[in-house]
Design an enzyme around this catalytic site. Structure first.
Site, short mmCIF file in Angstrom:
data_model
loop_
_atom_site.label_atom_id
_atom_site.label_comp_id
_atom_site.label_asym_id
_atom_site.label_seq_id
_atom_site.Cartn_x
_atom_site.Cartn_y
_atom_site.Cartn_z
N SER A 132 0.84 -1.20 0.00
CA SER A 132 0.00 0.00 0.00
C SER A 132 0.88 1.25 0.00
O SER A 132 1.61 1.48 -0.96
CB SER A 132 -0.96 -0.06 1.19
N ASP A 148 -10.30 -4.54 -4.85
CA ASP A 148 -9.68 -3.52 -4.00
C ASP A 148 -10.56 -2.27 -3.98
O ASP A 148 -10.76 -1.64 -5.03
CB ASP A 148 -8.29 -3.18 -4.53
N HIS A 157 -8.00 -5.08 -0.66
CA HIS A 157 -6.77 -4.32 -0.47
C HIS A 157 -5.76 -5.11 0.35
O HIS A 157 -4.55 -4.90 0.23
CB HIS A 157 -7.07 -2.98 0.20
#
Length: 203
Positions: free
Chosen positions: A105, A155, A186
């Protein structure tokens, strides 16, 4: 542990043939978050895991953002430079080769920024749920540099076309990019771990 410019954790290699991993956590993580993943996907590799120096509502990050999915690109450039300098410090202190980044991320985004701004800092990268960190990246030579990108088909944070644009930027710069969409959100799924391990095993 030597005093370097980033708070960090370091684990010595027990398998000299494996390249070191630079572990870059997501928003709200710290230098311990990805240690178990690093041990799992590259057993015996040296692990270098810095803590993001930027706080957002008390949560560590590697650079500032203006809103969800909107990055402060001036800060991205500054923080990428700071992180590259830390990597150089750590390589000297711990006698490391250039590491492969393993970022999740926000950590994947700063790793992508390193590739685009300070490519000599890394020997490759695993980018988990990345986005484009710079809308107009500079010309850079990434000839042959290996990059694995894993995106989630469900996601809710990353727009589906965003990682595809990042992959295109990296390929145009000459990187050897493998980009896969996995049936996940995610968060990282267990099914992706063998894929990462196998890819790293080929390096």
């Amino acid at each position: 542990m030597p005093a370097l410019s980033f708070q960090h954790r370091f684990e010595l290699a027990s398998a000299a043939s494996r390249p070191p991993l630079l572990l870059l956590h997501g928003t709200g993580g710290d230098e311990t978050d990805l240690i178990p993943l690093g041990r799992t996907v590259s057993t015996g590799a040296a692990l270098l895991s810095p803590r993001g120096p930027v706080l957002e509502a008390g949560m560590p990050r590697f650079f500032r953002r203006l809103a969800e999915g909107v990055f402060d690109e001036d800060d991205v450039r500054k923080r990428a430079g700071d992180l590259a300098d830390f990597i150089a410090e750590a390589r000297s202190a711990y006698r490391l080769e250039a590491p492969i980044a393993l970022g999740f991320s926000n950590g994947a985004n700063i790793a992508a920024a390193l590739l685009l701004l300070r490519p000599d800092a890394l020997s490759g990268a695993v980018l988990l749920r990345p986005m484009v960190p710079l809308q107009a990246p500079p010309a850079v030579d990434l000839s042959g540099k290996p990059v694995l990108m894993l995106s989630g088909t469900a996601d809710p944070i990353v727009p589906p076309d965003d990682p595809a644009r990042l992959a295109a930027f990296l390929r145009r710069a000459g990187a050897d990019v493998r980009h896969e969409f996995c049936p996940a959100g995610h968060g990282l799924s267990q099914a992706e771990i063998p894929l990462i391990r196998d890819w790293l095993g080929e390096r």
